[in-house]
Motif scaffolding. Sequence first.
Motif, PDB file in Angstrom:
ATOM      1  N   ASP A  97       4.680   3.653  -7.053  1.00  0.00           N
ATOM      2  CA  ASP A  97       5.699   2.648  -7.382  1.00  0.00           C
ATOM      3  C   ASP A  97       5.069   1.298  -7.719  1.00  0.00           C
ATOM      4  OD1 ASP A  97       7.795   4.347  -6.962  1.00  0.00           O
ATOM      5  OD2 ASP A  97       8.325   3.596  -4.975  1.00  0.00           O
ATOM      6  N   ALA A  98       5.758   0.497  -8.517  1.00  0.00           N
ATOM      7  CA  ALA A  98       5.374  -0.895  -8.726  1.00  0.00           C
ATOM      8  C   ALA A  98       5.850  -1.718  -7.526  1.00  0.00           C
ATOM      9  CB  ALA A  98       6.013  -1.424 -10.009  1.00  0.00           C
TER      10      ALA A  98
ATOM     11  N   TRP B  76       8.465  -7.349 -14.011  1.00  0.00           N
ATOM     12  CA  TRP B  76       8.237  -6.210 -13.110  1.00  0.00           C
ATOM     13  C   TRP B  76       9.109  -5.011 -13.521  1.00  0.00           C
ATOM     14  CZ3 TRP B  76      12.230  -4.802  -9.563  1.00  0.00           C
ATOM     15  CH2 TRP B  76      11.881  -3.873  -8.574  1.00  0.00           C
ATOM     16  N   MET B  77      10.310  -5.295 -14.071  1.00  0.00           N
ATOM     17  CA  MET B  77      11.198  -4.223 -14.534  1.00  0.00           C
ATOM     18  C   MET B  77      10.838  -3.749 -15.947  1.00  0.00           C
ATOM     19  SD  MET B  77      14.879  -5.779 -13.239  1.00  0.00           S
ATOM     20  CE  MET B  77      15.914  -4.311 -13.028  1.00  0.00           C
TER      21      MET B  77
ATOM     22  N   GLU C 240       0.835  -1.216   0.000  1.00  0.00           N
ATOM     23  CA  GLU C 240       0.000   0.000   0.000  1.00  0.00           C
ATOM     24  C   GLU C 240       0.858   1.251   0.000  1.00  0.00           C
ATOM     25  OE1 GLU C 240      -2.535  -0.819   3.311  1.00  0.00           O
ATOM     26  OE2 GLU C 240      -4.146  -1.611   2.042  1.00  0.00           O
ATOM     27  N   ALA C 241       1.901   1.240   0.810  1.00  0.00           N
ATOM     28  CA  ALA C 241       2.791   2.400   0.858  1.00  0.00           C
ATOM     29  C   ALA C 241       3.451   2.639  -0.499  1.00  0.00           C
ATOM     30  CB  ALA C 241       3.859   2.200   1.944  1.00  0.00           C
ATOM     31  N   GLN C 242       3.871   1.555  -1.161  1.00  0.00           N
ATOM     32  CA  GLN C 242       4.505   1.708  -2.469  1.00  0.00           C
ATOM     33  C   GLN C 242       3.513   2.222  -3.502  1.00  0.00           C
ATOM     34  OE1 GLN C 242       6.246  -2.266  -2.965  1.00  0.00           O
ATOM     35  NE2 GLN C 242       8.248  -1.406  -2.488  1.00  0.00           N
ATOM     36  N   GLN C 243       2.314   1.646  -3.499  1.00  0.00           N
ATOM     37  CA  GLN C 243       1.298   2.059  -4.478  1.00  0.00           C
ATOM     38  C   GLN C 243       0.922   3.528  -4.275  1.00  0.00           C
ATOM     39  OE1 GLN C 243      -0.196   0.074  -7.039  1.00  0.00           O
ATOM     40  NE2 GLN C 243       1.542  -1.265  -6.624  1.00  0.00           N
TER      41      GLN C 243
ATOM     42  N   GLY D 262       2.885  -0.229 -10.963  1.00  0.00           N
ATOM     43  CA  GLY D 262       2.684   1.037 -10.288  1.00  0.00           C
ATOM     44  C   GLY D 262       1.942   2.008 -11.208  1.00  0.00           C
ATOM     45  N   ALA D 263       1.583   3.167 -10.680  1.00  0.00           N
ATOM     46  CA  ALA D 263       0.875   4.154 -11.500  1.00  0.00           C
ATOM     47  C   ALA D 263       1.799   4.741 -12.565  1.00  0.00           C
ATOM     48  CB  ALA D 263       0.331   5.264 -10.605  1.00  0.00           C
TER      49      ALA D 263
END
Lengths: 214, 214, 214, 214, 214, 214, 214, 214
Positions: free
Chosen positions: F41-42, F109-110, F34-37, F76-77
Motif C-alpha cells: 500500500d501507499a 498520493w491518490m 512499515e505495515a502498509q508498505q 506503494g508497490a
Amino acid sequence: QTVSLDVDRAARCGFPEVVYGEGKPAPMIVEIIEAQQARGDASLVTRLDPAVAPILLNRFPSAVHNPVGRTFRLAGAGDTPSCEGFIAVITAGSTDLPVAEEACETLAWMGVRTVRINDVGVAGPHRLPERRDEFRHATALVVVAGMEGALPSVVGGYVGCPVIAVPTSVGYGANLGGIAALLSMLNSCASNVAVVNIDAGFKAGYMAGLIATR
Amino acid sequence: QTVSLDVDRAARCGFPEVVYGEGKPAPMIVEIIEAQQARGDASLVTRLDPAVAPILLNRFPSAVHNPVGRTFRLAGAGDTPSCEGFIAVITAGSTDLPVAEEACETLAWMGVRTVRINDVGVAGPHRLPERRDEFRHATALVVVAGMEGALPSVVGGYVGCPVIAVPTSVGYGANLGGIAALLSMLNSCASNVAVVNIDAGFKAGYMAGLIATR
Amino acid sequence: QTVSLDVDRAARCGFPEVVYGEGKPAPMIVEIIEAQQARGDASLVTRLDPAVAPILLNRFPSAVHNPVGRTFRLAGAGDTPSCEGFIAVITAGSTDLPVAEEACETLAWMGVRTVRINDVGVAGPHRLPERRDEFRHATALVVVAGMEGALPSVVGGYVGCPVIAVPTSVGYGANLGGIAALLSMLNSCASNVAVVNIDAGFKAGYMAGLIATR
Amino acid sequence: QTVSLDVDRAARCGFPEVVYGEGKPAPMIVEIIEAQQARGDASLVTRLDPAVAPILLNRFPSAVHNPVGRTFRLAGAGDTPSCEGFIAVITAGSTDLPVAEEACETLAWMGVRTVRINDVGVAGPHRLPERRDEFRHATALVVVAGMEGALPSVVGGYVGCPVIAVPTSVGYGANLGGIAALLSMLNSCASNVAVVNIDAGFKAGYMAGLIATR
Amino acid sequence: QTVSLDVDRAARCGFPEVVYGEGKPAPMIVEIIEAQQARGDASLVTRLDPAVAPILLNRFPSAVHNPVGRTFRLAGAGDTPSCEGFIAVITAGSTDLPVAEEACETLAWMGVRTVRINDVGVAGPHRLPERRDEFRHATALVVVAGMEGALPSVVGGYVGCPVIAVPTSVGYGANLGGIAALLSMLNSCASNVAVVNIDAGFKAGYMAGLIATR
Amino acid sequence: QTVSLDVDRAARCGFPEVVYGEGKPAPMIVEIIEAQQARGDASLVTRLDPAVAPILLNRFPSAVHNPVGRTFRLAGAGDTPSCEGFIAVITAGSTDLPVAEEACETLAWMGVRTVRINDVGVAGPHRLPERRDEFRHATALVVVAGMEGALPSVVGGYVGCPVIAVPTSVGYGANLGGIAALLSMLNSCASNVAVVNIDAGFKAGYMAGLIATR
Amino acid sequence: QTVSLDVDRAARCGFPEVVYGEGKPAPMIVEIIEAQQARGDASLVTRLDPAVAPILLNRFPSAVHNPVGRTFRLAGAGDTPSCEGFIAVITAGSTDLPVAEEACETLAWMGVRTVRINDVGVAGPHRLPERRDEFRHATALVVVAGMEGALPSVVGGYVGCPVIAVPTSVGYGANLGGIAALLSMLNSCASNVAVVNIDAGFKAGYMAGLIATR
Amino acid sequence: QTVSLDVDRAARCGFPEVVYGEGKPAPMIVEIIEAQQARGDASLVTRLDPAVAPILLNRFPSAVHNPVGRTFRLAGAGDTPSCEGFIAVITAGSTDLPVAEEACETLAWMGVRTVRINDVGVAGPHRLPERRDEFRHATALVVVAGMEGALPSVVGGYVGCPVIAVPTSVGYGANLGGIAALLSMLNSCASNVAVVNIDAGFKAGYMAGLIATR
Ligand SMILES: Nc1ncnc2c1ncn2[C@@H]1O[C@H](COP(=O)(O)O)[C@@H](O)[C@H]1O
Ligand SMILES: Nc1ncnc2c1ncn2[C@@H]1O[C@H](COP(=O)(O)O)[C@@H](O)[C@H]1O
Ligand SMILES: Nc1ncnc2c1ncn2[C@@H]1O[C@H](COP(=O)(O)O)[C@@H](O)[C@H]1O
Ligand SMILES: Nc1ncnc2c1ncn2[C@@H]1O[C@H](COP(=O)(O)O)[C@@H](O)[C@H]1O
Ligand SMILES: [Mg+2]
Ligand SMILES: [Mg+2]
Ligand SMILES: [Mg+2]
Ligand SMILES: [Mg+2]
Ligand SMILES: [Mg+2]
Ligand SMILES: [Mg+2]
Ligand SMILES: [Mg+2]
Ligand SMILES: [Mg+2]
C-alpha cells in the motif's frame, strides 16, 4: 497623554479609581499611585503583573502586596470610613482562592472586615451548614465557585442578606472557561443572588463593600 | 404531593417564598396564597398568566394585580419591616417597562419605597444627568436596559451606591434575546454593578430591597 | 507563484492594497513594497511581526514604524489627496491604545488629519463631555472600546457625524475575547454607529478616511 | 417502506425498541405497537401528540396513557424481569414534573419500582436532607432540575449510588432553553453524576432501569 | 486553613474523596494522602502535574503512577470491596488513550476489573463487531471518543448494559475542543447512553465502578 | 495493543488508511508505514509534528515531506489508479497556503493531477475571472478561504462541477477560529458547494480525489 | 410619564429622533409625531405594527406608509437639507427586499436620493459587474444580503466609497438567524465595509445618509 | 424590478436556476417558471408554501408536486442528460423523510436515478450492513440524519464513493436545531464525507447529481 485619571471619583462614588494593572507598565502605575497619594487617597491595583510588584514595593514600602490575589494596596492619608458589619467570603474549592483573595483585598482597602470560609463546595454538603454560625450574621456574602457554580444558590437559601456570586474559570471541558458557572449563577433559584463577571473578585468585593458601608 | 412549600423561608431569609406563576394552574396558586395568608405572611406571584389573574382577584379582592409587570401582590397580617431609604428604578427605553414594573411590585411587597425614571437611555445622553437629583440619594439602584445594555455602566459612574443591572430581551438580531445586554453589563467598567438574569425584574427588585432593609 | 498582488486596486478603489503582515516572511513583504513603490504608490503594512520590522526599516529607512500599532508606512512618489476635515479617534481605556494607533497610522497613510482623545470611558462619565469641543466638528469619529463597549453609543448621542466603532479584546471572562463589546456596538441605540471586526483598527481608520476624502 | 423496525432489539439490548412519537401519525404508531404485541413484547411510546392519544387508547384499551409525561404504555405477553431495588426520582421544582413523569413511566414499563420526591430544589436547602431516608437506599437516582441545575450535585454528595441527571428547559433568559442546567450538571463536582439530554426523562429512566435490572 | 477535607465521604458515598491534582502544590497533596492513609483509606490523585509525581513517588514508594493518565494511586489498609463483574473501556482512536487510562486507574482504585478495547472507531466499522465477545458480558461500558463522538451510539446498539460516554477534546476546527463529540453523545439515538464532561475519564470510571459494585 | 490498523480499508474504500500524525510518536508512525508498505500500500501521514519528519525521512528516504502542508507521503508497490481529469485547488489569500498544500499532497498520493490558483480572494474581484480558463475544465474544485469565506460561493457560480469548500482559521476577532468562514460556506447560495471541517485540507483533497477517480 | 422624548436630538445630531414602532401602541406614536410636527420636525416610524398603520394614516393623511419596509414617514415644516450625491441600495436576493425598503425610506426621510439594484447575489456572478455603472458614482453603498452574506465583500472590491453592509436573517439552518451573514461581513477582506445589526435597514440607511449629507 | 433571473445559469453551470420558494408569492413563481419553460429549461421549486402548490398545479398540470419534500418539478423541452450510475439516499430515522424527499426530487429533476434506504440509524446497527448490497455500487451517497448525526460516518466506512451528509433539525434539547448533527458530520473520522447545511436536502441532491452526471 495616554491616561485620563478619573480624579473626582472618590467625591462622586465614595471611593477613588482602582487601577486595572493588566498590561500597564510599572512607571505608569507608579505615576497613578503618586497622584492618588498626593490627594490623600488610598490606592488599589488589581491584576498586577508579578514582575511589576517588586518595583512598586520598592517605591512604596508600606504597601501590601498579595501575590495570590495579584493585588497591591496602599492606605491614603485620609480616614477610611469605619463600618460595623462584616462580609463573609466563601469558596467552593481550594482552587478558587486567588479570586477570593482579590475580593478580600478590595474589602480591606475599603476598610471592611471579612470572614473567610474555604472549600465548602456542594460535593460535601454537610460542610456548609456546620459553619453557618460564621456567616449568618454577615451584612452580605461573596460566594466564589467554579465548575458547576452551585454554591451561591445553596448559600442563598440559608441567609436573608444579599449574596454576590463570582463564577471562576476553574474546571475543564464543558466549563467553557467559567461560562457554565456564570450561567448557573444567573439562573439561581435563590432570589438573593446577583452576579459579577467570571473571576471578578474585585467587583464582588467592591459591591459587598458598598453594601457594608451604606 | 407535587408542591413542597418552603414554609420557614421567612424565618430563614427574612421574606416568604415568592410564587413563580409560569405554568402553575389557578387552584395551585390559590392554595399557596391561602397557606401563606394563614401564617400571616404577605404573598407575591410573578410571571402570572393573564388568564389566571381574574380568578385570583375574585378570591382575594384586596390584592394588587399589575398587568404590565404580570404580578399579583397581597399584604400579610403581620407588619412589613419599615425602611428609611428608597430605591430608584431606571429604564433605558419605554419598551423596558414590564421588567421595571416587576421590580417595583417586588419592592412594594417588601415595603420599600421606589422612585421611577423612565426612558433615559444613552442615545440621548443629556437626559440622565438632568435627573440626577432624583436618584443620587437612593440606597441602591435598579437599572433596566435592553439592546446594548450600556445604561448601568453610565449610571454607575454617577453614584456611590450599588447598582443592580437587569438586561432585557428588548431588541432584535444580534441582541440574541438579551445576551448582548447581559454580556455588556457583566463586563461593565463601573465597579458598582452586579447583574441578574435577562428580564429578571423580580430578582433585581429583591436584591435592592434586601440592601434597603439592611 | 504564491502572491497575486491586486495591482489596480488604487485605480478601482482610490487607495492601493494594504499588506496584512500576519505570518508573511520579510522577503515577501519587501517584494510587495518594492512593487508598490515602483508604481509610485504609498505602502502600508499592518499586524507586522516585531521581528520583521528592523529588516524592513533597514531596506526602507525613510518609512515610519509604529511598534504599538504594529504598522509600517511609506509614502509613495505621487501626491496624497489632500482633505479638509479631520477624524477624531477616541479610546475608552489606556489598554485600547494599540488598536487606536493602527487606525491613526492608516489615516496618516491616507493623508487624513487625526485628533486623539484617550481614556474617556463611561465609568468616568464627566470626562467625555468636557472634551466635546475637540471632537464635535470632526468629519467622522473612530471610537475604540473593550469590556462592555458602551462608549460608541454614548459618543454617538453627542454628534451628528458617522461613528465607526471598533470593539477590542480588552477585558476578561465574559468579554469572550471581544464578542461582548462587538455585540454591544451592533445593538447600539444610537443610529449613527457602524461596526468593524474586533481589534480592527485598520478597517475603522480606512472607513473613516474614505468618508473624510469624499 | 418508511419504517425499519429494529425487531431483535429486545434480544440484543434486553428491552424492545421504544417509539419516539414526535411527528408520527396515529396509524404508523398503531402498526408498530401491533407488531410488537404480536411478538409478545411490551410497548412504550414517548413524546406522544395529545391528539393521537385517544386513537391509541381506543385501539388498545388496556394501555396506560400519561398525559403529563406524554407517554403511552402497554404490557407485553411475556414476563417483565422482576427486580429487587428501586429508583428514586427527584425533582427540583413543580414545573419539572412532566420530565419526571416520562422517567417514571419508562421505569414502570421496565418493571422497576419508583419512589417520588418532588419540589426539593436548593433554594429551600433543608427540604432535601429531611427526606433523605426515602432515597438513601435506592439502587440509583434520577434527578430532574431546570434553571441552574444544581440539585444533582447536592444530591450526589448525600449518596453512594449512581445519579442520572436530567436538565430541563424550565426557566427563562440566560437558561438558554436548558443549556445552563446541562452545563451545570456536566461540570458537577460530585463524582457520581452522569447526564442525559435536556428534557430527556425517557433516557434517564432507561439508564436507571438498566442499573436496577442488572 | 485552605482545604476542608471531606473526611466522612467514604461513609456517606462508599469511596473516599479523590484529589483533583490540577494546580495543587506537592506538599498539599502529600498532606491529604497522609490524612487518608492514617484513616486506612485508599488514595487517588487525578490530573497530576508531571513535575509533582516524583515527589509523591519518593514519599509513597508503593504507589502506582500512570504518566499517560496523569494519575497516582495508593491502596488503603482496609479491604477493597470485591466485585464480580467487569467494565469494558473502549476507545475510538489511539489519541483518546490518556482519557481511557484515567478511567481505568479509577476503576483499579475502586477494585473493579477492566477489559480494554482500543482504536475501534466507526471509520473502520468491522473492527467493533469482531471484538464483541470481549465486551458483551460487561456490567457496564465506558466508551471514549473525540471528533464526531459516534462510537457510544454504535456500541450502545450492541449491548443491553449501561454505557457511560466520555467525549474527548481530540480533533480540530469545528470539534470546538470536544463540544462536537459532547453534543453528539447527548443526542445519541441509543437509549442506554449517559454522558460525562469532556475528557472526564475519572468520572466515567467512577460511575461505571459504582454500577459494578452495586 | 494501542493501535488497531484498519487493514482492509483499501479493499473496502479504495484507498488505505491515512495516518493522523497529531500526537503520535515517531516509532508508532514508522510501524504503521512499515505495515502498509509490507502489503504494497501507499502511505500518507498528515498533521506531522515537524520534529518527527527527519526521523521518518531517515527511515524512508524515498518519501516526500511537505513542511508547509505538514504531510509525509510514500508510494506503494502497487499501481496507483490512473485518472483522466484534474482538480483545481484555489486559495483566497497567501495565508491559506498550508491547507491547500495538504489537499494537493493528498491528491498526489491518490494519483490525481492538480492545478493551483493562489491569492484570488474576492477583495480583488477581477483576479478570479481572469484565470477562469485554468479551472473551468476541472473535474472538481477545492476552494480554500479564511476570513469571510466568500470565495467558494463566487467560484461556484462560474462552474458546473462540484466545489469542495475548506474554511480556514485565517483571520482574527469575529472569525472565531474559522467558524465565520465555515458558516459562510454552509450557507452558500451556490448550489454546488459542500463543506469540510476548518483547515481540513486532507478531507477536501480526498473528496475531490474520489470524484476524479470515479 | 413613560416616554422621555429626546427633543433636541435634531440640534445635536442633525436629524430628529426616529420612533422604534415595535410594541408601541397607536396613541403613543400619534402623540410623538404630533410633538415633532409641532416643532416643525420630520417624522419617521420603523418596525410599525401593520395594525397600527391605518390609524396613523387616518390621522396624518399626507404621510407615506411602506408596508414592505414597515415604515411610516411624514415631512416636517422645515426644509430638508439638500444633498448632491446619491446612495445605491443593493440586494443579494429578492427575499432581502423588506430590509432594503427600510433603508430607502430612511434615506428618503433624510432627503437623500437612492438608486436600487436588486437580486444580484454572488451565485450569478456576472449580474453585478453588468450593473456597475449604476452604482460606481454613488457617495456610499448600502448592501443587503442574507445566507452567506458574501455580496458586500464582492461589491467592496469594485468601488472606492464606503460600503454599509446589512446582514439579513434570510436563510435556514446554519444561518443562525442572520449570524452567519453578520460574521461574514465583519470578516470581510474588503477594507471599505462596516456593518450594522441583522435586518437593520434603518441604521444602514441612516449611516449612508449621514455620509451623503456631509 | 425585484427579480434578476440568472438566465444563463444552465450554460455556465449545467443546470438552470432553482427557485427557492420560501416567501415568494405564487405569481412570481409562475412568472419564473414560464420564463424557464420558454427557454426549454426544466424547472424546480423548493421550500414551496403548501398554499401555493394548488395554484402552480392548476397552471402547470403536468408538473410533479411532492408535499412531503415541499418541491414542485416540471420537465423542460430539452433532453435531460442521461447518466449511468445511481445515487443511494439513506435516512437514519423516519422523521428525516422530508429532507430525503427534497434530495430525491432534485435528483429526479437532474435525470439521475435514486435508490432509497430508510430508517437504518445506528441504534440498530445490524440494519445498515444487511442492506449494503443496495448501496455499495452507487456513484455517490446522500446520507440524512438528525439527533447525533452519526450515520454518515458509519456509512462512510463501508464505501469508497463520496458521501454527501445532510444534518437535519430532528431531535430536541442539546440538538440545538441541528447544530449537533452538523458538527458531528463535519468532524467525521471517515475521510469521504462532505457536508451541506442543516435540512438542505436540495443541496445534497444537487452535489450528488453533479458527481453522477460527470
Ligand atoms: N480587576 C478589575 N476588574 C474589572 N474592573 C476593574 C478591575 N480593576 C479595576 N477596574 C476598573 O477599571 C477602571 C480602570 O481602568 P483603566 O483606566 O484601564 O485603569 C476603573 O474604573 C476600575 O473601576
Ligand atoms: N489589519 C487588517 N485587517 C483586515 N484586513 C486587512 C488588514 N490589513 C490588510 N488587510 C486587507 O487584507 C488584504 C490583503 O491580504 P493578503 O493578500 O493576505 O495580504 C487586502 O485586501 C487588505 O485590504
Ligand atoms: N423521548 C425520547 N428521547 C430520545 N430517544 C428516544 C425517545 N423515545 C424513543 N427514543 C429512541 O428513538 C428510537 C426510535 O426512533 P424512531 O425510529 O424515529 O421511532 C429508539 O431507538 C428509541 O430508543
Ligand atoms: N432549498 C434551497 N436551499 C438552498 N439554496 C436554494 C434552495 N433552493 C434554491 N436555492 C438556490 O437559491 C437561489 C435562488 O434564490 P432566489 O433568487 O432568492 O430565488 C438559486 O441560486 C438556487 O441555487
Ligand atoms: Mg475540596
Ligand atoms: Mg426613548
Ligand atoms: Mg482609565
Ligand atoms: Mg417550589
Ligand atoms: Mg485508528
Ligand atoms: Mg492577497
Ligand atoms: Mg435570485
Ligand atoms: Mg426508527
